[in-house]
Design a protein around this motif. Structure first.
Motif, PDB file in Angstrom:
ATOM      1  N   GLY A  13      -7.252  -4.260   2.467  1.00 34.59           N
ATOM      2  CA  GLY A  13      -6.677  -3.262   1.578  1.00 34.59           C
ATOM      3  C   GLY A  13      -5.817  -3.889   0.502  1.00 34.59           C
ATOM      4  O   GLY A  13      -5.860  -3.486  -0.669  1.00 34.59           O
ATOM      5  N   ASN A  14      -5.049  -4.911   0.862  1.00 39.10           N
ATOM      6  CA  ASN A  14      -4.219  -5.603  -0.124  1.00 39.10           C
ATOM      7  C   ASN A  14      -5.062  -6.341  -1.156  1.00 39.10           C
ATOM      8  O   ASN A  14      -4.753  -6.352  -2.344  1.00 39.10           O
ATOM      9  CB  ASN A  14      -3.279  -6.585   0.585  1.00 39.10           C
ATOM     10  CG  ASN A  14      -2.024  -5.921   1.110  1.00 39.10           C
ATOM     11  OD1 ASN A  14      -1.132  -5.556   0.352  1.00 39.10           O
ATOM     12  ND2 ASN A  14      -1.961  -5.735   2.414  1.00 39.10           N
ATOM     13  N   LEU A  43       0.822  -1.199   0.000  1.00 38.85           N
ATOM     14  CA  LEU A  43       0.000   0.000   0.000  1.00 38.85           C
ATOM     15  C   LEU A  43       0.865   1.262   0.000  1.00 38.85           C
ATOM     16  O   LEU A  43       0.547   2.238  -0.683  1.00 38.85           O
ATOM     17  CB  LEU A  43      -0.936  -0.015   1.211  1.00 38.85           C
ATOM     18  CG  LEU A  43      -1.775  -1.293   1.334  1.00 38.85           C
ATOM     19  CD1 LEU A  43      -2.653  -1.246   2.578  1.00 38.85           C
ATOM     20  CD2 LEU A  43      -2.643  -1.492   0.088  1.00 38.85           C
ATOM     21  N   TRP A  44       1.975   1.248   0.750  1.00 40.25           N
ATOM     22  CA  TRP A  44       2.897   2.383   0.684  1.00 40.25           C
ATOM     23  C   TRP A  44       3.554   2.452  -0.691  1.00 40.25           C
ATOM     24  O   TRP A  44       3.858   3.549  -1.182  1.00 40.25           O
ATOM     25  CB  TRP A  44       3.976   2.271   1.758  1.00 40.25           C
ATOM     26  CG  TRP A  44       3.486   2.108   3.154  1.00 40.25           C
ATOM     27  CD1 TRP A  44       3.925   1.215   4.080  1.00 40.25           C
ATOM     28  CD2 TRP A  44       2.444   2.858   3.817  1.00 40.25           C
ATOM     29  NE1 TRP A  44       3.227   1.349   5.256  1.00 40.25           N
ATOM     30  CE2 TRP A  44       2.320   2.344   5.122  1.00 40.25           C
ATOM     31  CE3 TRP A  44       1.602   3.903   3.424  1.00 40.25           C
ATOM     32  CZ2 TRP A  44       1.390   2.845   6.036  1.00 40.25           C
ATOM     33  CZ3 TRP A  44       0.681   4.392   4.327  1.00 40.25           C
ATOM     34  CH2 TRP A  44       0.575   3.881   5.609  1.00 40.25           C
ATOM     35  N   THR A  45       3.764   1.302  -1.316  1.00 46.82           N
ATOM     36  CA  THR A  45       4.329   1.287  -2.668  1.00 46.82           C
ATOM     37  C   THR A  45       3.417   2.015  -3.640  1.00 46.82           C
ATOM     38  O   THR A  45       3.887   2.720  -4.540  1.00 46.82           O
ATOM     39  CB  THR A  45       4.556  -0.169  -3.136  1.00 46.82           C
ATOM     40  OG1 THR A  45       5.388  -0.850  -2.193  1.00 46.82           O
ATOM     41  CG2 THR A  45       5.232  -0.205  -4.495  1.00 46.82           C
ATOM     42  N   ALA A  49       9.352  -0.202  19.122  1.00 46.55           N
ATOM     43  CA  ALA A  49       9.708  -1.137  18.057  1.00 46.55           C
ATOM     44  C   ALA A  49       8.616  -1.212  16.993  1.00 46.55           C
ATOM     45  O   ALA A  49       8.912  -1.433  15.814  1.00 46.55           O
ATOM     46  CB  ALA A  49       9.966  -2.531  18.633  1.00 46.55           C
ATOM     47  N   ALA A  50       7.356  -1.036  17.395  1.00 48.47           N
ATOM     48  CA  ALA A  50       6.268  -1.036  16.416  1.00 48.47           C
ATOM     49  C   ALA A  50       6.391   0.170  15.495  1.00 48.47           C
ATOM     50  O   ALA A  50       6.126   0.072  14.281  1.00 48.47           O
ATOM     51  CB  ALA A  50       4.916  -1.022  17.129  1.00 48.47           C
ATOM     52  N   LEU A  51       6.785   1.323  16.045  1.00 45.72           N
ATOM     53  CA  LEU A  51       6.986   2.513  15.218  1.00 45.72           C
ATOM     54  C   LEU A  51       8.192   2.339  14.293  1.00 45.72           C
ATOM     55  O   LEU A  51       8.167   2.786  13.148  1.00 45.72           O
ATOM     56  CB  LEU A  51       7.168   3.741  16.111  1.00 45.72           C
ATOM     57  CG  LEU A  51       5.981   4.098  17.006  1.00 45.72           C
ATOM     58  CD1 LEU A  51       6.303   5.326  17.857  1.00 45.72           C
ATOM     59  CD2 LEU A  51       4.720   4.343  16.164  1.00 45.72           C
ATOM     60  N   VAL A  52       9.243   1.665  14.794  1.00 42.02           N
ATOM     61  CA  VAL A  52      10.404   1.389  13.957  1.00 42.02           C
ATOM     62  C   VAL A  52      10.005   0.470  12.806  1.00 42.02           C
ATOM     63  O   VAL A  52      10.421   0.665  11.662  1.00 42.02           O
ATOM     64  CB  VAL A  52      11.540   0.754  14.793  1.00 42.02           C
ATOM     65  CG1 VAL A  52      12.687   0.286  13.887  1.00 42.02           C
ATOM     66  CG2 VAL A  52      12.067   1.753  15.810  1.00 42.02           C
ATOM     67  N   MET A  53       9.160  -0.530  13.080  1.00 39.61           N
ATOM     68  CA  MET A  53       8.694  -1.427  12.027  1.00 39.61           C
ATOM     69  C   MET A  53       7.832  -0.679  11.020  1.00 39.61           C
ATOM     70  O   MET A  53       7.919  -0.925   9.816  1.00 39.61           O
ATOM     71  CB  MET A  53       7.897  -2.581  12.647  1.00 39.61           C
ATOM     72  CG  MET A  53       7.393  -3.601  11.602  1.00 39.61           C
ATOM     73  SD  MET A  53       8.736  -4.352  10.662  1.00 39.61           S
ATOM     74  CE  MET A  53       8.078  -4.319   8.998  1.00 39.61           C
ATOM     75  N   LEU A  54       7.015   0.255  11.491  1.00 48.01           N
ATOM     76  CA  LEU A  54       6.200   1.055  10.574  1.00 48.01           C
ATOM     77  C   LEU A  54       7.092   1.888   9.659  1.00 48.01           C
ATOM     78  O   LEU A  54       6.843   1.980   8.446  1.00 48.01           O
ATOM     79  CB  LEU A  54       5.252   1.952  11.362  1.00 48.01           C
ATOM     80  CG  LEU A  54       4.284   2.815  10.540  1.00 48.01           C
ATOM     81  CD1 LEU A  54       3.416   1.950   9.637  1.00 48.01           C
ATOM     82  CD2 LEU A  54       3.423   3.664  11.469  1.00 48.01           C
ATOM     83  N   GLY A  56      -5.438   0.177   4.874  1.00 44.14           N
ATOM     84  CA  GLY A  56      -4.145  -0.199   5.449  1.00 44.14           C
ATOM     85  C   GLY A  56      -3.742   0.699   6.604  1.00 44.14           C
ATOM     86  O   GLY A  56      -3.298   0.224   7.651  1.00 44.14           O
ATOM     87  N   ILE A  57      -3.914   2.008   6.426  1.00 39.44           N
ATOM     88  CA  ILE A  57      -3.587   2.948   7.502  1.00 39.44           C
ATOM     89  C   ILE A  57      -4.484   2.705   8.714  1.00 39.44           C
ATOM     90  O   ILE A  57      -4.025   2.720   9.866  1.00 39.44           O
ATOM     91  CB  ILE A  57      -3.729   4.397   7.004  1.00 39.44           C
ATOM     92  CG1 ILE A  57      -2.687   4.690   5.912  1.00 39.44           C
ATOM     93  CG2 ILE A  57      -3.577   5.383   8.159  1.00 39.44           C
ATOM     94  CD1 ILE A  57      -2.845   6.033   5.250  1.00 39.44           C
TER      95      ILE A  57
END
Length: 300
Positions: A272-273, A105-107, A148-153, A130-131
């Motif tokens: 979303g995917n 979705l970011w792609t 860590a969740a924000l880092v993964m995002l 997705g968001i």
């Protein structure tokens, strides 16, 4: 002779097992190794494997024409890998994979800005879902969001940009050339910061380190073989099985609980995917033969 769809499903099973094995290996090794060191060792092993393959396939396909694009692509891909490796060690495996599934979705968003692709109402809906799924999983304001969740995002954002740049490279260089530059560029990116906190390896660590180095390559190879045998509308939903599979692995090995927020958020992301996949299939009607369907590199 077996039906191509059965063989494609078997190849996707190999990809699912490879992704899961790499996640478990990273989780186990994170107790003794820093993220940068794991990324450096992974790139070194991958570089040795790709170099061996190129020795047989021919080094002539390693082109220097698009070096700047390779460096840019691999810098952001390294950021995505860092987010994935870092998060694997600290938050439930299913949460990492759920956030990772926002990458397509970011792609879509990055492709609109960098490649001029149009964001239709259908694609826009896919991105919004997705968001929304990410917000449900993270629940900002309801509880303290794990860093860590924000880092993964952030890693998912980086992967999305990386996949967009890969779409550019796919028409310019061979997959082996792209993989070679990936390992070559990312090795020093991990090695330089790792030397300041280098942990000594024991003999017991090597099997898991080899899994980390090989699993990403095997997952990519299996997915490419699956896409060569079946349409994306068959293969991509099979890839979504990674989420329930890793949830089971997390529960069995680490007693990780899957709560209703993770289930709902993951459902929104997968919806979303599916919408995005439906739009891509409709746009390409009538369908081309499966072997002609391009697939961006999704190497971890």
């Amino acid at each position: 002779m077996r039906h191509p769809l059965v063989v494609a499903a078997a190849w996707m099973a190999g990809a699912l097992l490879s992704f899961s094995a790499m996640a478990v290996a990273v989780r186990e090794l994170s107790a003794n190794f820093g993220t940068f060191q794991l990324l450096a060792i992974r790139s070194l092993i991958g570089l040795l494997v790709i170099s061996a393959i190129l020795t047989r396939a021919g080094w002539a396909q390693v082109s220097f024409r698009n070096v700047r694009l390779h460096f840019g692509r691999n810098f952001v891909h390294f950021c995505g890998q860092f987010g994935w490796f870092y998060a694997i060690a600290l938050i439930p495996l299913a949460a990492v994979f759920a956030i990772e599934f926002t990458v397509p979705l970011w792609t879509v968003v990055f492709a609109a800005f960098l490649l001029g692709e149009r964001i239709s109402a259908t694609r826009g809906l896919a991105v919004v879902l997705g968001i929304s799924g990410v917000l449900v999983i993270l629940r900002p304001g309801w509880s303290v969001v794990h860093p860590a969740a924000l880092v993964m995002l952030a890693g998912a954002f980086a992967y999305g940009l990386s996949h967009t740049l890969t779409k550019r490279l796919a028409g310019l260089d061979t997959p082996l050339c792209i993989l070679f530059y990936m390992m070559l560029v990312q090795l020093p990116l991990g090695l330089v910061p790792a030397v300041f906190n280098w942990a000594t390896r024991a003999a017991a660590h090597w099997p898991l380190l080899i899994v980390v180095g090989i699993a990403g390559l095997s997952a990519h190879y299996c997915m490419v073989r699956a896409f060569s045998l079946a349409d994306a509308s068959v293969v991509v939903p099979l890839d979504f099985l990674r989420l329930p599979l890793i949830a089971l692995v997390g529960y069995a090995l680490y007693s990780e609980r899957v709560d209703e927020f993770l289930v709902l958020g993951a459902g929104l992301i997968l919806a979303g995917n599916f919408i995005n996949l439906y739009w891509e299939r409709k746009k390409k009607q009538p369908l081309q033969p499966a072997r002609s369907i391009p697939h961006p590199l999704r190497l971890r």
